[in-house]
Design an enzyme around this catalytic site. Sequence first.
Site, short mmCIF file in Angstrom:
data_model
loop_
_atom_site.label_atom_id
_atom_site.label_comp_id
_atom_site.label_asym_id
_atom_site.label_seq_id
_atom_site.Cartn_x
_atom_site.Cartn_y
_atom_site.Cartn_z
N GLY A 1 0.43 -1.26 0.07
CA GLY A 1 -0.02 -0.23 0.10
C GLY A 1 0.89 1.41 -0.09
O GLY A 1 0.57 2.22 0.52
N SER A 2 2.05 1.16 -0.79
CA SER A 2 2.60 2.62 -0.52
C SER A 2 2.24 3.67 -1.64
O SER A 2 2.14 4.62 -1.25
CB SER A 2 4.23 2.22 -0.94
OG SER A 2 4.30 1.83 -2.38
N ASN A 3 1.59 2.98 -2.77
CA ASN A 3 0.78 3.92 -3.41
C ASN A 3 -0.46 4.50 -2.69
O ASN A 3 -1.02 5.65 -2.77
CB ASN A 3 0.32 3.10 -4.63
CG ASN A 3 1.40 3.23 -5.74
OD1 ASN A 3 1.62 4.41 -6.46
ND2 ASN A 3 2.19 2.08 -5.97
N ARG B 1 -14.55 -16.84 -9.91
CA ARG B 1 -13.84 -15.57 -10.07
C ARG B 1 -15.36 -14.70 -10.08
O ARG B 1 -15.26 -13.18 -9.60
CB ARG B 1 -12.95 -15.51 -11.30
CG ARG B 1 -12.47 -14.13 -11.45
CD ARG B 1 -11.45 -14.37 -12.83
NE ARG B 1 -10.32 -15.32 -12.70
CZ ARG B 1 -9.34 -14.74 -12.27
NH1 ARG B 1 -8.93 -13.69 -11.69
NH2 ARG B 1 -8.30 -15.75 -12.04
N MET C 1 -4.07 -7.33 -6.46
CA MET C 1 -3.49 -8.60 -7.34
C MET C 1 -4.58 -9.35 -7.99
O MET C 1 -4.21 -10.79 -7.73
CB MET C 1 -2.33 -9.11 -6.51
CG MET C 1 -1.42 -8.47 -6.16
SD MET C 1 -0.40 -7.50 -7.50
CE MET C 1 0.44 -9.02 -8.07
N ARG C 2 -5.77 -9.09 -8.29
CA ARG C 2 -6.65 -10.01 -8.77
C ARG C 2 -7.03 -9.26 -10.06
O ARG C 2 -7.25 -8.09 -10.35
CB ARG C 2 -8.13 -9.85 -7.98
CG ARG C 2 -7.61 -10.19 -6.50
CD ARG C 2 -7.38 -11.78 -6.41
NE ARG C 2 -8.09 -12.77 -6.95
CZ ARG C 2 -7.64 -13.93 -7.22
NH1 ARG C 2 -6.56 -14.24 -6.90
NH2 ARG C 2 -8.52 -14.88 -7.73
N ASN D 1 -5.69 2.00 -13.01
CA ASN D 1 -4.57 0.99 -12.42
C ASN D 1 -3.27 1.80 -12.88
O ASN D 1 -2.96 2.53 -13.75
CB ASN D 1 -4.62 -0.28 -13.29
CG ASN D 1 -3.65 -1.26 -12.77
OD1 ASN D 1 -3.76 -1.41 -11.45
ND2 ASN D 1 -3.16 -2.09 -13.68
N HIS E 1 0.74 0.32 -13.25
CA HIS E 1 1.35 -0.68 -13.60
C HIS E 1 3.12 -0.49 -13.68
O HIS E 1 3.27 0.54 -14.53
CB HIS E 1 0.86 -1.41 -14.94
CG HIS E 1 1.72 -2.51 -15.43
ND1 HIS E 1 1.39 -3.62 -14.85
CD2 HIS E 1 2.60 -2.80 -16.28
CE1 HIS E 1 2.17 -4.45 -15.11
NE2 HIS E 1 2.94 -3.97 -16.39
N LEU F 1 -6.12 -7.03 -20.19
CA LEU F 1 -5.27 -6.94 -18.77
C LEU F 1 -4.03 -6.09 -19.37
O LEU F 1 -3.48 -6.15 -20.17
CB LEU F 1 -4.68 -8.58 -18.78
CG LEU F 1 -3.78 -8.57 -17.77
CD1 LEU F 1 -4.38 -8.27 -16.40
CD2 LEU F 1 -3.05 -9.75 -17.57
C1 GRF Z 1 3.41 -1.21 -7.57
O1 GRF Z 1 4.27 -1.34 -8.19
C2 GRF Z 1 2.20 -1.11 -8.59
O2 GRF Z 1 2.65 -0.38 -9.72
C3 GRF Z 1 1.63 -2.30 -8.93
O3 GRF Z 1 1.65 -3.13 -7.62
C4 GRF Z 1 2.83 -2.37 -6.58
C5 GRF Z 1 2.21 -1.89 -5.39
O4 GRF Z 1 2.67 -1.60 -4.51
N1 GRF Z 1 0.35 -2.47 -9.44
P1 GRF Z 1 2.20 -0.82 -3.24
O5 GRF Z 1 1.42 -1.81 -2.58
O6 GRF Z 1 1.49 0.49 -3.63
O7 GRF Z 1 3.35 -0.63 -2.18
#
Ligand code: GRF
Length: 220
Positions: A17-19, A68, A93-94, A110, A112, A147
């Site tokens: 969850g750093s983002n 799913r 991650m789904r 999203n 990526h 995707l």
């Molecule tokens: C990030 O690299 C993002 O681009 C990818 O998953 C990672 C998540 O990192 N989709 P965080 O959980 O936000 O630290």
Amino acid sequence: MNQPSNCHIVVLISGSGSNLQALIDASTSSNFKISTVISNNQEAYGLRRAEKYNIPVRIINHRAFKTREDFDLALRKAIDEINPNLIVLAGFMRILGSNFVSYFAGRILNIHPSLLPKYPGINTHQRVLDDGGQEHGVTVHFVTEALDGGPIIAQEKVSVLDKDTSSILAARVLEKEHIIYPKVVTWFAAGRLHMRGSQAILDNELLPPTGVPMKYETIP
Ligand code: GRF
């Protein structure tokens, strides 16, 4: 003084969850508010980050569902109850199915960790190193049924250095992620960013295939 926050977002996470943290930090002085954080993984550290800021959290464990589609439906119902303006995938991650994606079309972002369309999927940093790539980076895009293939809104590049390992490179890309993602969310919150058909529009201009045509710092 903080600006009024009319745009409510739901952030979906699975891990660190750093983002999410970058979005929380930005939201205190920006035009969006995080209504709820949803995780499919109750161990996700991002949930602790949300709780620290009194942001409601919900856990919807995908393992509790037979298919799913059942998971997607439960997620959709939970989000409908919250009724956000925008759904922000931040390390979720789904893979979301076509029913979910079309239901919320134009309202899912999203991030990526690659310069899409290069390196969709996982392990992007190692794959760049294995290929001897010299350039890497991050992409923010609208989510469609393809995707990691929806219309690109913004990208930021990093150079690959000789001494890079996958984790060193990942950390450098993450630094860029934490800047670019809140920025794109503020564009959406301000009503400047839309998806039309399969294209991204910013300030009434069709964005080119690689997203904003100049470095994002120059676009307020
Ligand atoms: C990030 O690299 C993002 O681009 C990818 O998953 C990672 C998540 O990192 N989709 P965080 O959980 O936000 O630290």
